[in-house]
Design a protein around this motif. Structure first.
Motif, mmCIF file in Angstrom:
data_model
loop_
_atom_site.group_PDB
_atom_site.id
_atom_site.type_symbol
_atom_site.label_atom_id
_atom_site.label_comp_id
_atom_site.label_asym_id
_atom_site.label_seq_id
_atom_site.Cartn_x
_atom_site.Cartn_y
_atom_site.Cartn_z
ATOM 1 N N VAL A 1 0.862 -1.169 0.000
ATOM 2 C CA VAL A 1 0.000 0.000 0.000
ATOM 3 C C VAL A 1 0.903 1.225 0.000
ATOM 4 C CG1 VAL A 1 -1.922 -1.138 1.156
ATOM 5 C CG2 VAL A 1 -0.157 -0.014 2.530
ATOM 6 N N TRP A 2 0.300 2.396 -0.135
ATOM 7 C CA TRP A 2 1.059 3.627 -0.295
ATOM 8 C C TRP A 2 0.912 4.511 0.923
ATOM 9 C CZ3 TRP A 2 3.883 4.947 -4.793
ATOM 10 C CH2 TRP A 2 3.779 4.015 -5.839
ATOM 11 N N GLY A 3 1.999 5.160 1.284
ATOM 12 C CA GLY A 3 1.977 6.089 2.399
ATOM 13 C C GLY A 3 2.018 7.533 1.923
ATOM 14 N N ALA A 4 1.417 8.409 2.709
ATOM 15 C CA ALA A 4 1.451 9.850 2.447
ATOM 16 C C ALA A 4 1.560 10.573 3.782
ATOM 17 C CB ALA A 4 0.220 10.312 1.684
ATOM 18 N N THR A 5 2.043 11.799 3.739
ATOM 19 C CA THR A 5 2.359 12.537 4.956
ATOM 20 C C THR A 5 1.460 13.756 5.115
ATOM 21 O OG1 THR A 5 4.664 11.909 4.559
ATOM 22 C CG2 THR A 5 4.266 13.547 6.270
ATOM 23 N N ARG B 1 7.587 23.094 14.292
ATOM 24 C CA ARG B 1 8.600 24.149 14.300
ATOM 25 C C ARG B 1 8.994 24.620 12.904
ATOM 26 N NH1 ARG B 1 9.784 20.662 18.570
ATOM 27 N NH2 ARG B 1 9.937 21.712 20.618
ATOM 28 N N TYR B 2 8.411 24.055 11.863
ATOM 29 C CA TYR B 2 8.660 24.582 10.519
ATOM 30 C C TYR B 2 7.533 24.166 9.594
ATOM 31 C CZ TYR B 2 10.376 19.970 8.860
ATOM 32 O OH TYR B 2 10.491 18.645 8.509
ATOM 33 N N VAL B 3 7.362 24.923 8.519
ATOM 34 C CA VAL B 3 6.339 24.599 7.525
ATOM 35 C C VAL B 3 6.752 23.322 6.810
ATOM 36 C CG1 VAL B 3 5.215 25.331 5.399
ATOM 37 C CG2 VAL B 3 5.664 27.000 7.207
ATOM 38 N N GLY B 4 5.875 22.325 6.863
ATOM 39 C CA GLY B 4 6.177 21.042 6.248
ATOM 40 C C GLY B 4 6.562 19.966 7.235
ATOM 41 N N GLU B 5 6.578 20.283 8.536
ATOM 42 C CA GLU B 5 6.920 19.256 9.514
ATOM 43 C C GLU B 5 5.851 18.160 9.534
ATOM 44 O OE1 GLU B 5 8.279 18.637 14.147
ATOM 45 O OE2 GLU B 5 8.194 20.640 13.285
ATOM 46 N N PRO B 6 6.239 16.877 9.504
ATOM 47 C CA PRO B 6 5.257 15.788 9.516
ATOM 48 C C PRO B 6 4.476 15.725 10.827
ATOM 49 C CG PRO B 6 7.392 15.018 8.718
ATOM 50 C CD PRO B 6 7.614 16.385 9.298
ATOM 51 N N VAL B 7 3.163 15.587 10.701
ATOM 52 C CA VAL B 7 2.270 15.501 11.856
ATOM 53 C C VAL B 7 1.585 14.140 11.912
ATOM 54 C CG1 VAL B 7 0.265 16.541 13.002
ATOM 55 C CG2 VAL B 7 1.898 17.991 11.796
ATOM 56 N N ALA B 8 1.293 13.567 10.749
ATOM 57 C CA ALA B 8 0.638 12.253 10.679
ATOM 58 C C ALA B 8 1.016 11.589 9.363
ATOM 59 C CB ALA B 8 -0.875 12.396 10.787
ATOM 60 N N VAL B 9 0.848 10.261 9.320
ATOM 61 C CA VAL B 9 1.069 9.523 8.081
ATOM 62 C C VAL B 9 -0.137 8.637 7.808
ATOM 63 C CG1 VAL B 9 3.583 9.551 8.026
ATOM 64 C CG2 VAL B 9 2.420 7.814 9.375
ATOM 65 N N VAL B 10 -0.413 8.454 6.521
ATOM 66 C CA VAL B 10 -1.608 7.750 6.064
ATOM 67 C C VAL B 10 -1.184 6.611 5.154
ATOM 68 C CG1 VAL B 10 -3.730 7.984 4.727
ATOM 69 C CG2 VAL B 10 -2.965 9.870 6.173
ATOM 70 N N ALA B 11 -1.884 5.491 5.218
ATOM 71 C CA ALA B 11 -1.664 4.385 4.286
ATOM 72 C C ALA B 11 -2.964 4.087 3.552
ATOM 73 C CB ALA B 11 -1.188 3.141 5.023
ATOM 74 N N ALA B 12 -2.861 3.947 2.220
ATOM 75 C CA ALA B 12 -4.044 3.689 1.401
ATOM 76 C C ALA B 12 -3.647 2.850 0.198
ATOM 77 C CB ALA B 12 -4.684 4.991 0.956
ATOM 78 N N HIS C 1 8.510 6.614 8.834
ATOM 79 C CA HIS C 1 7.078 6.628 8.552
ATOM 80 C C HIS C 1 6.644 5.354 7.831
ATOM 81 C CE1 HIS C 1 7.534 11.294 8.558
ATOM 82 N NE2 HIS C 1 7.499 10.791 9.776
ATOM 83 N N ALA C 2 7.417 4.956 6.815
ATOM 84 C CA ALA C 2 7.070 3.741 6.082
ATOM 85 C C ALA C 2 7.169 2.510 6.976
ATOM 86 C CB ALA C 2 7.985 3.590 4.870
ATOM 87 N N CYS C 3 8.200 2.454 7.819
ATOM 88 C CA CYS C 3 8.360 1.305 8.709
ATOM 89 C C CYS C 3 7.215 1.231 9.724
ATOM 90 C CB CYS C 3 9.697 1.376 9.436
ATOM 91 S SG CYS C 3 11.132 1.042 8.395
ATOM 92 N N MET C 4 6.821 2.368 10.286
ATOM 93 C CA MET C 4 5.702 2.386 11.236
ATOM 94 C C MET C 4 4.429 1.836 10.604
ATOM 95 S SD MET C 4 6.122 6.054 13.151
ATOM 96 C CE MET C 4 4.391 6.001 13.674
ATOM 97 N N LEU C 5 4.142 2.304 9.392
ATOM 98 C CA LEU C 5 2.927 1.842 8.713
ATOM 99 C C LEU C 5 3.008 0.358 8.374
ATOM 100 C CD1 LEU C 5 2.374 4.891 6.344
ATOM 101 C CD2 LEU C 5 0.841 4.186 8.196
ATOM 102 N N ALA C 6 4.176 -0.090 7.916
ATOM 103 C CA ALA C 6 4.329 -1.496 7.558
ATOM 104 C C ALA C 6 4.158 -2.402 8.767
ATOM 105 C CB ALA C 6 5.698 -1.721 6.916
ATOM 106 N N LEU C 7 4.722 -2.010 9.903
ATOM 107 C CA LEU C 7 4.596 -2.824 11.113
ATOM 108 C C LEU C 7 3.168 -2.804 11.650
ATOM 109 C CD1 LEU C 7 7.952 -1.811 12.828
ATOM 110 C CD2 LEU C 7 7.386 -4.059 11.868
ATOM 111 N N ARG C 8 2.493 -1.656 11.534
ATOM 112 C CA ARG C 8 1.111 -1.591 12.003
ATOM 113 C C ARG C 8 0.185 -2.451 11.141
ATOM 114 N NH1 ARG C 8 -2.461 1.843 14.830
ATOM 115 N NH2 ARG C 8 -0.654 2.154 16.172
ATOM 116 N N LEU C 9 0.388 -2.418 9.816
ATOM 117 C CA LEU C 9 -0.533 -3.120 8.910
ATOM 118 C C LEU C 9 -0.115 -4.553 8.623
ATOM 119 C CD1 LEU C 9 -1.123 -0.277 6.290
ATOM 120 C CD2 LEU C 9 -2.626 -0.964 8.171
#
Length: 770
Positions: free
Chosen positions: A50-54, A109-120, A256-264
């Motif tokens: 599946v694909w991840g996005a930030t 602390r900056y524009v573009g800082e990751p807050v969440a990741v999505v898998a679809a 981020h990719a590793c977190m999603l892969a381990l969760r799913l």
């Protein structure tokens, strides 16, 4: 097929082997890259992935009040939305300080800082789902000016000062002539070909990650802590890397990719678009510099005082190390009896800054070379002559008190570029005029300028760092002939390291067939592909492992002959003084020979915190540039007509690859000099695309005149010196000097744009140009 010559690193004769050390060997990936079918990390695929996005912050500074993922999770085909609360281990990573969240928890602390990741299921669905994640923020005041950051409210615990390097050596004495200047360098992007991407696959007790990076083991260390897994359960394999230049030293998609892969429990692929990539990696530190140079009437430097301020952005990354480099090389390759340097890096709410080719030495090179031109003008002296009178040599003492032990042909490099014939005057060919075919410049309106730049930088890791490389080499029989296999974790990022490793194995083992295994964490650490160190360090490790293999094969032959191994002559046929001989293939009938070696350079010292003195660097590399430019003063347009570069490489392991490094460094230097700058306003990047962030094209690149000096060192494999960064360092300074020479006005900031030139000329000479 082979001849023999002395190897200056150890005095032992080595064969000149086809595609061995010193030969212009062909890159194994050249054809596939030119054809466009080379497999980069963005091309990775798994049938079950599946694909991840930030989800990224729109604010430079804000408190995160809540994250509502319900609308995203309600979409068909969306499998997960993870936030800071879902980070399994420590929600912090960083190369020097673990200060950056995997996902923002309380503050962005900056524009573009990751807050969440999505898998679809698809990349487009993942992006649309990310847009539906609702994050509530309470905006906070943004600190975007590095000068104000020094005294402003702390963005991190402990305040905004990342590091202050003080260098004090000698006592300044009165000077006959004193010149001062203030200089700025803008934020440059690495502008690599392939945006950040990876594929994470859950496997057994952990995760297998296929990614583009510059340092597999440092990624592994950080990921293991973030994922709460043992290091051995986080296995990394290098995928095709589309350039790096420092921008891939920090983590981006990996955690981020590793977190999603381990969760799913299924593979996850993440791949940034170009605009997201501008937020997803660090950039070159913007710099503000104040210089004061004192000299005698005959042009000898008496003292140099420097104050440097680097904008490190929101997180530390490598800012402390960049501060060290900028401070150490702030005076350039010149002998100065009294030095006073203060170099600081600060946190701001601007995009994070970190490693980029040149690593602090680029910014200060523009400063110290601008000062040398200003001093030459004040003394009414030729700028080349002034540099020659002050150039360091072997035995000279640098600003840190360290003596230059290896070759330091600074004067020779400068003489070589200065002595080259100048290109002919501008023609009426519009393609070769400033602005090209789209502009109205005419040859008779142009003024020509010539400028020079000298640079110095360290090679390998410094300041007490335990820098080493690891390599495993196996020799075996393949279809009746000996073949070798080389395994390291060294990241091939486009610099040609794979070719170099094969060349070394061919030379040392005298075999034709060499296979370079994929780089991964199944072998020992190779360190980072930065600091111009990999050929020295991983090349040294491959050579050491090959020598261990040779020794083992000689022992086998000695056992057969009943003669001491030290008396045998190694080669495709091992021979003894008695005349007995045996082929390598025959020796390998008893089984493979497999050896692992670790290679270290000499230890260095941490700089004294009060004086900045110490034996901090392994080696120094030097380069000289001469730039010739044509300028239309009224329009401000600039054409770089030619760049000459002379560089000491110690030993050219692959001469054509050295030339490629020089061409590439000049291109990036030209970009920084006249066009490349990330425009940041109130913490927001205004030009995050290659439409608006300009990089040199083939039409912008001038002819280059290259001079490669081979002055072998006594302390490195084959006498080599790192070659990746020097050809960039003084190119921007030389181009800026040439533009100043052409128009006769002060230009103290790079990049120098047409607007900058035209405005400066108009301010200096308000009457219309005839």
């Amino acid at each position: 097929m082979t001849t023999t010559r002395p190897d200056t690193s150890d005095g032992v004769a080595r064969p000149v082997t086809a595609d061995g050390v010193g030969v212009s060997a062909r890159r194994p990936d050249a054809v596939s890259k030119v054809r466009g079918d080379f497999v980069y990390s963005s091309d990775l695929w798994h049938d079950e992935m599946v694909w991840g996005a930030t989800v990224r912050s729109p604010h430079p500074h804000a408190r995160v009040l809540s994250v509502d993922a319900s609308a995203a999770l309600a979409m068909s085909g969306v499998h997960a939305v993870l936030t800071a609360a879902d980070v399994p281990g420590v929600n912090r990573y960083g190369l020097e300080r673990r200060d950056q969240p995997v996902l923002a928890d309380d503050v962005v602390r900056y524009v573009g800082e990751p807050v969440a990741v999505v898998a679809a299921d698809t990349p487009e669905l993942a992006r649309r789902a990310a847009a539906r994640v609702r994050v509530a923020y309470a905006e906070l005041p943004a600190v975007t000016d590095p000068t104000r950051a020094l005294a402003g409210p702390g963005l991190h615990e402990g305040g905004n000062l990342v590091r202050h390097l003080r260098i004090r050596r000698g006592t300044p004495r009165p000077a006959d002539v004193v010149v001062t200047g203030e200089y700025e360098v803008g934020m440059q992007d690495q502008a690599f070909l392939g945006p950040e991407s990876c594929l994470a696959v859950p496997a057994g007790d952990g995760v297998d990650l296929y990614c583009s990076t510059q340092w597999l083991h440092i990624d592994q260390d950080q990921l293991a802590d973030c994922l709460a897994l043992p290091k051995e359960s986080v296995r990394l394999t290098l995928s095709g890397v589309g350039g790096a230049f420092g921008g891939r030293e920090d983590l981006s998609v990996q955690a981020h990719a590793c977190m999603l892969a381990l969760r799913l429990g299924r593979p996850v692929k993440m791949s940034y678009g170009r605009e997201e990539s501008f937020s997803g990696h660090v950039h070159r530190h913007p710099a503000r510099m104040r210089y004061e140079h004192g000299a005698t009437n005959d042009g000898k430097l008496v003292y140099v005082k420097v104050d440097i301020l680097l904008d490190g952005g929101a997180y530390a990354s490598t800012s402390a190390a960049v501060t060290g480099n900028a401070g150490c090389f702030a005076i350039g390759p010149y002998e100065v009896p009294a030095v006073e340097v203060d170099c600081r890096a600060v946190y701001t709410n601007n995009p994070p800054a970190g490693a980029m080719r040149g690593f602090g030495a680029v910014q200060v090179c523009f400063g110290h070379e601008s000062q040398m031109d200003k001093l030459a003008a004040a003394l009414d002296m030729d700028p080349v002559e002034l540099r020659l009178r002050n150039a360091v040599d072997t035995g000279s003492v640098m600003a840190t008190g360290q003596r230059v032990e290896g070759p330091a042909p600074v004067a020779e490099l400068l003489r070589r570029v200065a002595g080259k014939p100048l290109p002919p005057p501008a023609s009426d060919d519009l393609r070769l005029l400033p602005g090209g075919t789209s502009n109205a410049t005419r040859a008779e309106h142009l003024v020509r300028g010539v400028g020079y730049g000298l640079s110095v930088k360290n090679i390998c890791k410094s300041a007490g760092y335990d820098d080493y490389g690891t390599a495993r080499v196996r020799i075996y029989a393949h279809e009746g002939e000996p073949a070798a296999e080389v395994h390291t974790a060294a990241a091939e990022v486009g610099q040609g390291l794979v070719t170099v490793q094969a060349q070394i194995a061919r030379t040392e083992l005298e075999v034709r067939r060499v296979t370079i295994l994929p780089a991964d964490t199944a072998v020992g650490d190779a360190g980072t592909s930065s600091a111009s160190r990999q050929t020295w360090m991983s090349g040294g490790a491959v050579r050491a492992a090959c020598l261990a293999v040779r020794a083992a094969l000689l022992e086998r032959a000695a056992a057969r002959f009943g003669e001491p191994a030290r008396d045998l002559v190694y080669g495709p046929v091992v021979t003894a003084p008695s005349g007995r001989c045996v082929t390598l293939a025959e020796l390998l009938e008893d089984g493979d020979v497999d050896e692992t070696a670790v290679f270290r350079h000499r230890r260095t010292q941490v700089l004294d915190p009060e004086t900045g003195q110490g034996d901090a660097h392994v080696a120094y590399a030097f380069a000289a540039h001469r730039a010739v430019v044509d300028v239309d003063p009224e329009l401000g347009s600039v054409r770089v007509v030619e760049i000459a570069c002379a560089q000491d490489v110690g030993k050219a392991i692959n001469p054509v690859a050295v030339e490629g490094q020089m061409h590439g460094g000049i291109a990036q230097g030209l970009g920084l000099a006249v066009m490349e700058e990330i425009q940041v306003r109130e913490g927001r990047i205004l030009n995050p695309s290659f439409t608006d962030y300009l990089i040199p094209t083939t039409m912008d690149m001038p002819p280059t005149a290259l001079d490669i000096l081979e002055l072998p060192r006594a302390d490195s494999p084959y006498g080599l010196t790192g070659v990746g960064e020097p050809p960039l360092l003084s190119a921007p300074a030389a181009i800026a000097a040439a533009i100043r020479d052409a128009v006769g006005v002060a230009l103290d900031r790079i990049p120098i744009t047409p607007e900058t030139v035209a405005t400066a000329v108009l301010d200096y000479c308000p009457d219309p140009i005839p």
